[in-house]
Design a protein around this motif. Structure first.
Motif, short mmCIF file in Angstrom:
data_model
loop_
_atom_site.label_atom_id
_atom_site.label_comp_id
_atom_site.label_asym_id
_atom_site.label_seq_id
_atom_site.Cartn_x
_atom_site.Cartn_y
_atom_site.Cartn_z
N ARG A 108 0.85 -1.19 0.00
CA ARG A 108 0.00 0.00 0.00
C ARG A 108 0.89 1.24 0.00
O ARG A 108 2.11 1.15 0.21
N PRO A 109 0.34 2.42 -0.27
CA PRO A 109 1.17 3.63 -0.40
C PRO A 109 2.14 3.88 0.75
O PRO A 109 3.31 4.20 0.52
N MET A 110 1.67 3.74 2.00
CA MET A 110 2.55 4.01 3.13
C MET A 110 3.71 3.02 3.18
O MET A 110 4.86 3.38 3.42
N GLU A 111 3.42 1.74 2.95
CA GLU A 111 4.47 0.74 2.95
C GLU A 111 5.48 1.01 1.84
O GLU A 111 6.68 0.84 2.02
N ALA A 112 4.99 1.43 0.68
CA ALA A 112 5.88 1.72 -0.43
C ALA A 112 6.84 2.84 -0.07
O ALA A 112 8.04 2.77 -0.33
N ARG A 113 6.32 3.87 0.55
CA ARG A 113 7.18 5.01 0.92
C ARG A 113 8.18 4.64 2.01
O ARG A 113 9.29 5.16 2.03
N ASP A 114 7.80 3.74 2.89
CA ASP A 114 8.63 3.45 4.06
C ASP A 114 9.46 2.19 3.96
O ASP A 114 9.78 1.58 4.96
N GLY A 115 9.83 1.78 2.76
CA GLY A 115 10.77 0.68 2.67
C GLY A 115 10.56 -0.28 1.53
O GLY A 115 11.52 -0.74 0.92
N ALA A 116 9.32 -0.60 1.20
CA ALA A 116 9.08 -1.61 0.18
C ALA A 116 9.47 -1.10 -1.21
O ALA A 116 10.03 -1.83 -2.02
N GLU A 117 9.19 0.16 -1.48
CA GLU A 117 9.45 0.69 -2.81
C GLU A 117 10.93 0.78 -3.12
O GLU A 117 11.37 0.43 -4.22
N SER A 118 11.73 1.21 -2.16
CA SER A 118 13.17 1.33 -2.40
C SER A 118 13.79 -0.03 -2.66
O SER A 118 14.66 -0.19 -3.52
N ALA A 119 13.34 -1.06 -1.93
CA ALA A 119 13.85 -2.41 -2.18
C ALA A 119 13.40 -2.91 -3.55
O ALA A 119 14.17 -3.53 -4.29
N ALA A 120 12.15 -2.63 -3.91
CA ALA A 120 11.62 -3.08 -5.19
C ALA A 120 12.33 -2.40 -6.35
O ALA A 120 12.59 -3.02 -7.39
N GLN A 121 12.64 -1.12 -6.20
CA GLN A 121 13.30 -0.39 -7.28
C GLN A 121 14.74 -0.83 -7.47
O GLN A 121 15.29 -0.68 -8.56
N GLY A 122 15.35 -1.38 -6.44
CA GLY A 122 16.73 -1.84 -6.54
C GLY A 122 16.80 -3.33 -6.81
O GLY A 122 16.92 -3.77 -7.96
N LEU A 123 16.67 -4.12 -5.76
CA LEU A 123 16.79 -5.57 -5.88
C LEU A 123 15.66 -6.17 -6.72
O LEU A 123 15.87 -7.10 -7.50
N GLY A 124 14.46 -5.63 -6.56
CA GLY A 124 13.33 -6.15 -7.33
C GLY A 124 13.51 -5.93 -8.82
O GLY A 124 13.21 -6.80 -9.64
N ALA A 125 14.02 -4.77 -9.18
CA ALA A 125 14.25 -4.48 -10.60
C ALA A 125 15.36 -5.37 -11.17
O ALA A 125 15.25 -5.86 -12.31
N GLU A 126 16.39 -5.61 -10.37
CA GLU A 126 17.47 -6.50 -10.81
C GLU A 126 16.95 -7.92 -11.02
O GLU A 126 17.31 -8.59 -12.00
N LEU A 127 16.11 -8.36 -10.12
CA LEU A 127 15.51 -9.68 -10.23
C LEU A 127 14.69 -9.79 -11.52
O LEU A 127 14.80 -10.78 -12.26
#
Length: 213
Positions: A126-145
């Motif tokens: 959800r938006p709050m989770e994305a801002r507070d940690g999930a989005e940064s991980a997804a944009q880095g490691l998730g994108a690499e995956l």
């Protein structure tokens, strides 16, 4: 067919860990937070609630993590790293490209069913989770995956085995896998057929449409 245990099982409180077992305590904090973030929502979770779940004071928990956003980011980072390691092992095996692709997408689905709470946090944020940690991980490691997965789709295409565009095909495969995982873990009350049969049926159809004979 078995499903993951309910999120509302009573928490098991841990006793104090001897000095030198901080890594074990850290893992307990992450496991507890993962369940709590899903059960009450990231916004509803508090450091105090997480600390109580593992038998710590809030002050003691702060010795491991500075705030709950750091905890969320660590959960997401760890999940993506586990998926990346699984992908790397499959890609390193001596498999035909289309076989490798099928193994990758099946491994993704297996991860989702084996780790439903982590999956919710990294892919159903959800938006709050994305801002507070999930989005940064997804944009880095998730994108690499995802790039490693798309590269295998490109290899299939280079051998003349793929119908259509590489990017569209890769995204269609991912969307298909995400759909079956997210529906089954968020709608366990639906009268699903046996899980392995449903997964096999879905991907037999998807691969039949995407791959040339």
């Amino acid at each position: 067919m078995s499903y993951p245990p309910t999120l509302r099982e009573a928490p098991v409180r841990s006793g104090r860990k001897p000095k030198g077992e901080g890594h074990v305590r850290r893992a307990e904090i992450l496991a507890a937070a993962e369940r709590i973030f899903v059960e009450v929502g990231y916004e509803g979770a508090t450091i105090r609630k997480i600390a109580e779940h593992v038998g710590l004071s809030s002050t003691a928990l702060y010795m491991h993590f500075s705030d709950k956003s750091e905890i969320l980011h660590e959960i997401c980072r760890s999940a993506f790293e586990r998926l990346t390691a699984t992908n790397a092992a499959i890609i390193a095996a001596d498999l035909a490209p289309e076989v490798c692709l099928r193994r990758l997408i099946e491994a993704y689905v297996d991860f989702g069913f084996s780790n439903p709470n982590a999956y919710r946090l990294i892919y159903l944020t959800r938006p709050m989770e994305a801002r507070d940690g999930a989005e940064s991980a997804a944009q880095g490691l998730g994108a690499e995956l995802y790039r490693s997965f798309e590269a295998v789709v490109a290899t299939v295409a280079a051998e003349g085995r793929l119908h259509g565009d590489v990017r569209a095909s890769a995204q269609a495969l991912w969307a298909s896998a995400h759909g079956i995982v997210s529906l089954m873990i968020t709608k366990p009350y639906f009268d699903w057929v046996e899980r392995d049969r449903l997964v096999r049926t879905q991907f037999d159809a998807v691969f039949a449409g995407l791959l040339r004979l």
